[in-house]
Design a protein around this motif. Sequence first.
Motif, PDB file in Angstrom:
ATOM      1  N   GLU A  37      -9.139   0.434 -16.173  1.00  0.00           N
ATOM      2  CA  GLU A  37      -8.188  -0.206 -15.745  1.00  0.00           C
ATOM      3  C   GLU A  37      -6.917   0.659 -14.613  1.00  0.00           C
ATOM      4  O   GLU A  37      -6.061  -0.387 -13.754  1.00  0.00           O
ATOM      5  N   SER A  38      -7.601   1.856 -14.364  1.00  0.00           N
ATOM      6  CA  SER A  38      -7.193   2.759 -13.461  1.00  0.00           C
ATOM      7  C   SER A  38      -7.215   2.004 -12.071  1.00  0.00           C
ATOM      8  O   SER A  38      -6.388   1.396 -10.959  1.00  0.00           O
ATOM      9  N   TYR A  39      -8.642   1.346 -11.404  1.00  0.00           N
ATOM     10  CA  TYR A  39      -8.505   0.552 -10.656  1.00  0.00           C
ATOM     11  C   TYR A  39      -8.061  -0.184 -10.574  1.00  0.00           C
ATOM     12  O   TYR A  39      -7.499  -1.030  -9.058  1.00  0.00           O
ATOM     13  N   ASN A  40      -7.719  -0.873 -11.560  1.00  0.00           N
ATOM     14  CA  ASN A  40      -7.265  -2.876 -11.696  1.00  0.00           C
ATOM     15  C   ASN A  40      -5.968  -2.852 -11.042  1.00  0.00           C
ATOM     16  O   ASN A  40      -5.543  -3.318 -10.026  1.00  0.00           O
ATOM     17  N   SER A  42      -4.403   0.264  -9.417  1.00  0.00           N
ATOM     18  CA  SER A  42      -4.880   0.758  -8.143  1.00  0.00           C
ATOM     19  C   SER A  42      -4.874  -0.951  -7.355  1.00  0.00           C
ATOM     20  O   SER A  42      -4.074  -0.858  -5.482  1.00  0.00           O
ATOM     21  N   PHE A  43      -5.948  -1.192  -7.295  1.00  0.00           N
ATOM     22  CA  PHE A  43      -5.777  -2.527  -6.377  1.00  0.00           C
ATOM     23  C   PHE A  43      -4.206  -3.005  -5.772  1.00  0.00           C
ATOM     24  O   PHE A  43      -4.028  -4.467  -5.521  1.00  0.00           O
ATOM     25  N   PRO A  74      11.238   6.528   0.074  1.00  0.00           N
ATOM     26  CA  PRO A  74      11.692   7.075  -0.861  1.00  0.00           C
ATOM     27  C   PRO A  74      11.966   6.368  -2.043  1.00  0.00           C
ATOM     28  O   PRO A  74      11.932   6.739  -2.900  1.00  0.00           O
ATOM     29  N   GLU A  75      11.672   4.922  -2.410  1.00  0.00           N
ATOM     30  CA  GLU A  75      12.335   3.377  -3.081  1.00  0.00           C
ATOM     31  C   GLU A  75      11.247   4.577  -4.417  1.00  0.00           C
ATOM     32  O   GLU A  75      11.290   3.410  -5.183  1.00  0.00           O
ATOM     33  N   ASN A  76       9.516   4.569  -3.508  1.00  0.00           N
ATOM     34  CA  ASN A  76       8.457   4.222  -4.525  1.00  0.00           C
ATOM     35  C   ASN A  76       8.587   5.692  -5.272  1.00  0.00           C
ATOM     36  O   ASN A  76       8.257   5.765  -6.316  1.00  0.00           O
ATOM     37  N   LEU A  77       7.022   6.053  -4.933  1.00  0.00           N
ATOM     38  CA  LEU A  77       5.856   6.891  -5.879  1.00  0.00           C
ATOM     39  C   LEU A  77       6.136   8.226  -6.206  1.00  0.00           C
ATOM     40  O   LEU A  77       7.138   8.985  -5.381  1.00  0.00           O
ATOM     41  N   HIS A  78       6.136   9.004  -7.264  1.00  0.00           N
ATOM     42  CA  HIS A  78       6.070  10.525  -7.127  1.00  0.00           C
ATOM     43  C   HIS A  78       4.601  11.151  -6.464  1.00  0.00           C
ATOM     44  O   HIS A  78       3.843  10.123  -6.469  1.00  0.00           O
ATOM     45  N   LEU A  79       4.616  12.130  -5.765  1.00  0.00           N
ATOM     46  CA  LEU A  79       2.696  12.460  -5.331  1.00  0.00           C
ATOM     47  C   LEU A  79       2.170  12.242  -5.886  1.00  0.00           C
ATOM     48  O   LEU A  79       1.045  12.001  -5.293  1.00  0.00           O
ATOM     49  N   ALA A  80       2.282  12.340  -7.204  1.00  0.00           N
ATOM     50  CA  ALA A  80       1.333  12.918  -8.030  1.00  0.00           C
ATOM     51  C   ALA A  80      -0.267  11.135  -8.281  1.00  0.00           C
ATOM     52  O   ALA A  80      -0.334  10.192  -7.785  1.00  0.00           O
ATOM     53  N   SER A  81       1.279  10.653  -8.230  1.00  0.00           N
ATOM     54  CA  SER A  81       0.995   8.715  -7.969  1.00  0.00           C
ATOM     55  C   SER A  81       0.302   8.232  -7.004  1.00  0.00           C
ATOM     56  O   SER A  81      -0.401   7.739  -6.908  1.00  0.00           O
ATOM     57  N   ILE A  82       1.426   8.987  -6.427  1.00  0.00           N
ATOM     58  CA  ILE A  82       0.780   8.122  -4.730  1.00  0.00           C
ATOM     59  C   ILE A  82      -0.789   8.668  -4.217  1.00  0.00           C
ATOM     60  O   ILE A  82      -1.957   7.967  -3.787  1.00  0.00           O
ATOM     61  N   ASN A  83      -0.809  10.171  -4.795  1.00  0.00           N
ATOM     62  CA  ASN A  83      -2.578  10.427  -4.176  1.00  0.00           C
ATOM     63  C   ASN A  83      -4.021   9.846  -5.237  1.00  0.00           C
ATOM     64  O   ASN A  83      -4.737   9.545  -5.481  1.00  0.00           O
ATOM     65  N   HIS A  84      -2.669   9.169  -6.467  1.00  0.00           N
ATOM     66  CA  HIS A  84      -4.032   8.909  -7.517  1.00  0.00           C
ATOM     67  C   HIS A  84      -3.944   7.520  -7.273  1.00  0.00           C
ATOM     68  O   HIS A  84      -5.280   6.698  -6.904  1.00  0.00           O
ATOM     69  N   TYR A  85      -3.569   6.466  -6.596  1.00  0.00           N
ATOM     70  CA  TYR A  85      -3.511   5.393  -5.541  1.00  0.00           C
ATOM     71  C   TYR A  85      -4.483   5.527  -4.112  1.00  0.00           C
ATOM     72  O   TYR A  85      -5.600   4.643  -4.336  1.00  0.00           O
ATOM     73  N   LEU A  89      -8.480   4.012  -3.410  1.00  0.00           N
ATOM     74  CA  LEU A  89      -8.732   3.971  -2.704  1.00  0.00           C
ATOM     75  C   LEU A  89     -10.101   4.317  -1.803  1.00  0.00           C
ATOM     76  O   LEU A  89     -10.988   3.637  -1.137  1.00  0.00           O
ATOM     77  N   ARG A  90      -9.527   5.714  -2.176  1.00  0.00           N
ATOM     78  CA  ARG A  90     -10.942   6.326  -1.446  1.00  0.00           C
ATOM     79  C   ARG A  90     -12.665   5.913  -2.259  1.00  0.00           C
ATOM     80  O   ARG A  90     -13.148   5.795  -1.455  1.00  0.00           O
ATOM     81  N   THR A  91     -12.344   6.280  -3.290  1.00  0.00           N
ATOM     82  CA  THR A  91     -13.939   5.517  -3.725  1.00  0.00           C
ATOM     83  C   THR A  91     -13.866   4.499  -3.549  1.00  0.00           C
ATOM     84  O   THR A  91     -15.515   4.292  -3.294  1.00  0.00           O
ATOM     85  N   PHE A  92     -13.270   3.651  -3.657  1.00  0.00           N
ATOM     86  CA  PHE A  92     -13.490   1.970  -3.184  1.00  0.00           C
ATOM     87  C   PHE A  92     -14.039   1.804  -1.358  1.00  0.00           C
ATOM     88  O   PHE A  92     -15.009   1.013  -1.610  1.00  0.00           O
ATOM     89  N   VAL A  93     -13.630   2.160  -0.360  1.00  0.00           N
ATOM     90  CA  VAL A  93     -13.771   2.178   0.796  1.00  0.00           C
ATOM     91  C   VAL A  93     -15.129   3.260   0.846  1.00  0.00           C
ATOM     92  O   VAL A  93     -15.827   2.330   1.516  1.00  0.00           O
ATOM     93  N   ASN A  94     -14.968   3.963   0.313  1.00  0.00           N
ATOM     94  CA  ASN A  94     -17.079   4.836   0.582  1.00  0.00           C
ATOM     95  C   ASN A  94     -17.571   3.973  -0.227  1.00  0.00           C
ATOM     96  O   ASN A  94     -18.702   4.323   0.529  1.00  0.00           O
ATOM     97  N   TRP A  95     -17.281   3.816  -1.086  1.00  0.00           N
ATOM     98  CA  TRP A  95     -18.929   2.477  -1.915  1.00  0.00           C
ATOM     99  C   TRP A  95     -19.052   1.735  -0.810  1.00  0.00           C
ATOM    100  O   TRP A  95     -19.841   1.025  -0.881  1.00  0.00           O
ATOM    101  N   CYS A  96     -18.095   0.985  -0.144  1.00  0.00           N
ATOM    102  CA  CYS A  96     -18.056  -0.434   1.049  1.00  0.00           C
ATOM    103  C   CYS A  96     -18.609   0.337   2.126  1.00  0.00           C
ATOM    104  O   CYS A  96     -19.951  -0.331   2.255  1.00  0.00           O
TER     105      CYS A  96
END
Length: 321
Positions: A37-40, A42-43, A74-85, A89-96
């Motif tokens: 669900e987290s990956y879905n 994030s994507f 400014p209207e978007n996310l907290h730091l923890a959410s930003i780094n979660h996304y 993405l890093r996991t996916f790009v590394n997989w690619c």
Amino acid sequence: MSKRLKVKQDEEYSVKELMENFISEKRAEGRSIQTIESYNNSFKKFFFCFDEEMSTKEIDKGMVLHYMNYLQKPENLHLASINHYLRDLRTFVNWCYIEGYINEKVDIKMVKGQEAIIETYSEEEVKLLIAEPQRNASFVEWRTWAIVNWILATGNRIETIVNIKMGDVHFGRDEIIIREQKNKKSSYIPLASGLKRTLRTYIKKCRTNASDDKYLFCNIEDEQLTTKALQSALYDYNIKRGVDKTSAHALRHTFAKMYVLNGGDIFRLQRILGHSQLEMTRHYVNLFGADLKKGYDDIVPINNLLEPKGKKKQTVRVNRD
């Protein structure tokens, strides 16, 4: 079963196509529902910023910087959410890169900034929550009381707790078998003496005739408790006891905080919390660092070795010849 795409020289794939293949592969590997669900999610967030038909050839440093800037509006996310996304993405790009879908490795760094304060319960609130119910209390109150004590003794996530069975608690060996965790690894954790007493009371009151294959914390029909029902019961329980905080995850944070403040070993804490990487466990230690200052002057070695204030200091003459 995951449908693996055949990699051809100079073949061009869409990012969406590869993301679907990535998730299919992770599901086949047995990753938890929460991870999938987290990956879905994030994507989905990623495609708010980019076209779904964008090519993997567009995955480069410029794309990453554009996405980081988008997440930090400014209207978007907290730091923890930003780094979660960004982490997903890093996991996916590394997989690619590993699978050969992109030719160059793309470095994705986390965003630095002021960490949000993790919500925890105060000592007074904890005492209100762990107080034993009245004898005539309902089954739900007894069960929620036992769950609150469980989290404060183990730090378990609620997804783990609803899967604990009677036979997973070994009173003779003072240990608990944890079979369901986010990292998909089973483990043993100690059965704290305080939790041991709580569970004996709870079982005698509510689960006397339950066999080893039954859930320890069930619903009133003796079936598996859902995470939603657990959260709802905790909300009612806390409010009834005069505690405004109602988060189960805050109880987990409270366990981690008290563990750190009591001088607990970070490596053991990582195992107990079920963190795959030590990085997340260090995160708790860093966030609670300010609390570590309490009483620091009384325990720091240099203070105990220095002469008391007002007493003449001894000096040592150093021979510089």
